[in-house]
Design a protein around this motif. Structure first.
Motif, PDB file in Angstrom:
ATOM      1  N   ILE A 312    -114.122  42.025 -37.715  1.00 27.36           N
ATOM      2  CA  ILE A 312    -113.925  42.488 -39.092  1.00 27.36           C
ATOM      3  C   ILE A 312    -115.216  42.345 -39.906  1.00 27.36           C
ATOM      4  CG2 ILE A 312    -111.429  42.201 -39.194  1.00 27.36           C
ATOM      5  CD1 ILE A 312    -111.837  39.513 -40.574  1.00 27.36           C
ATOM      6  N   GLY A 313    -116.335  42.346 -39.198  1.00 29.91           N
ATOM      7  CA  GLY A 313    -117.633  42.391 -39.856  1.00 29.91           C
ATOM      8  C   GLY A 313    -118.121  41.088 -40.448  1.00 29.91           C
ATOM      9  N   LEU A 314    -117.571  39.967 -39.995  1.00 26.74           N
ATOM     10  CA  LEU A 314    -117.980  38.664 -40.521  1.00 26.74           C
ATOM     11  C   LEU A 314    -119.066  38.048 -39.644  1.00 26.74           C
ATOM     12  CD1 LEU A 314    -114.468  37.186 -41.351  1.00 26.74           C
ATOM     13  CD2 LEU A 314    -116.172  37.977 -43.010  1.00 26.74           C
ATOM     14  N   THR A 315    -120.008  37.366 -40.268  1.00 27.82           N
ATOM     15  CA  THR A 315    -121.061  36.674 -39.537  1.00 27.82           C
ATOM     16  C   THR A 315    -120.646  35.230 -39.267  1.00 27.82           C
ATOM     17  OG1 THR A 315    -122.194  35.855 -41.514  1.00 27.82           O
ATOM     18  CG2 THR A 315    -122.779  38.085 -40.746  1.00 27.82           C
ATOM     19  N   GLU A 316    -121.378  34.602 -38.361  1.00 30.28           N
ATOM     20  CA  GLU A 316    -121.123  33.190 -38.070  1.00 30.28           C
ATOM     21  C   GLU A 316    -121.270  32.347 -39.334  1.00 30.28           C
ATOM     22  OE1 GLU A 316    -123.268  31.478 -34.856  1.00 30.28           O
ATOM     23  OE2 GLU A 316    -122.678  33.015 -33.396  1.00 30.28           O
TER      24      GLU A 316
END
Length: 357
Positions: A312-316
């Motif tokens: 869903i396009g989230l970064t670490e």
């Protein structure tokens, strides 16, 4: 040390009076409004796409029941939108409000009806979260970073044909919101055991059952046939009713929801659907609670919901930041994140251990 459980607080239980579910039952909307006390004018709050796709059926039903209707199209779920509707609908003078659409339309209609003191019918066109039957709303522009209480819908109309036409992603998001009840109930039990908080066994069991049917039957339900959609919608309605019985969102919302709200702070409002974020949070909170997080993740995969942040396009860094921030959004609500404090290092380790990042 375990504290003595608190006595049950006094609270008003507001439950839906009538729930109509079935194939093409939107044609009965007018009769249902009449049976719930609507007598003359109805305000229908909806979205542009839903109005175009199914507004005609609902409008014809209201007209057939000798009810006048005025439609209001909303494009977001914010207090600014609620305030504008409050003025417009208040001048028009309806005696009933319908929320006809997805979670955004239902939440806005619920909050507007609450402010106007009018009865409200929930007509969901997507099974994306349990707000379709609960008194809680999530709108932007309020001073609280979590859902707030409005009024319980006086009725719910769930047309399984309309629900089947919604994008599959929305149904998957609803499953994420359902699975979350597993960790929400565990958080509530933790607050009972460690802080003496009131714990409602019936409400907790009802919410848990709503989640367990998805966990146990995801292989059967992933087909998205009429049986699957009805089962998921009934589970969402049941979870919402659990919140009504509890008088709070406790049986439905715990640390996994705090994580979802924190993501909106860290990553902005367009960071996936509510149920998608909550599902990711549930995987991680299940690990902290010592539950079978792999089963949670497998269930979400079966239902088409994301199990990795990048889906869903989230970064670490956004996931880590949300984990660190989550509990501070609502320090009054005791959850597993109150007990297991997160810093960047432990947050990264947790998210990696369950393959969310």
């Amino acid at each position: 040390m375990t504290s003595k459980a608190a006595l049950a607080p006094s609270h008003m239980m507001e439950l839906p009076r009538k729930i109509l579910i079935g194939e093409r039952v939107v044609s009965e909307a007018g009769a249902l409004v009449r049976s719930l006390g609507g007598t003359s004018k109805v305000a229908v709050i909806t979205g542009r796409i839903v109005k175009k796709r199914a507004g005609g059926q609902c409008s014809a039903s209201l007209t057939g029941a000798s009810l006048k209707s005025r439609w209001y199209v909303v494009s977001d779920a914010s207090m600014d939108t609620v305030n504008k509707l409050y003025g417009k609908i208040g001048k028009d003078g309806p005696d009933f409000i319908i929320g006809f659409g997805g979670g955004r339309s239902v939440d806005v209609a619920k909050m507007t009806a609450y402010r106007l003191g009018l009865p409200f019918l929930s007509v969901p066109t997507s099974a994306s979260h349990d707000g379709i039957s609960s008194p809680f709303v999530s709108v932007r522009g309020i001073d609280k970073p979590h859902s707030i209480k409005a009024n319980t819908p006086i009725g719910v109309l769930a047309d399984t044909h309309l629900l089947s036409q919604a994008p599959p992603r929305l149904l998957a998001g609803g499953c994420g919101d359902l699975v979350a009840k597993i960790t929400a109930v565990k958080d509530w039990e933790l607050a009972r055991d460690e802080k003496g908080e009131y714990f409602g066994s019936y409400a907790a069991n009802l919410a848990y059952m709503s989640a367990k049917i998805i966990l146990d039957e995801s292989e059967k339900l992933k087909g998205r046939d009429s049986f699957s959609i009805r089962t998921i919608v009934e589970a969402l309605i049941s979870a919402g009713v659990a919140a009504c019985i509890a008088g709070s969102s406790r049986p439905c919302s715990g640390a996994e929801h705090l994580f979802s709200h924190a993501l909106e702070y860290v990553a902005g409002s367009d960071c996936g659907l509510h149920g998608e974020r909550v599902g990711l949070g549930t995987i991680m909170m299940a690990k902290l609670h010592g539950l079978d997080w792999e089963k949670v993740a497998g269930t979400l995969r079966n239902m088409g919901a994301p199990t990795r942040a990048r889906q869903i396009g989230l970064t670490e860094e956004q996931v880590i930041g949300a984990l660190v921030k989550a509990q501070s959004l609502r320090p009054d609500r005791y959850t597993i994140l109150s007990k297991v404090r997160m810093d960047k290092e432990s947050a990264r380790a947790l998210a990696k251990s369950v393959k969310v990042i």
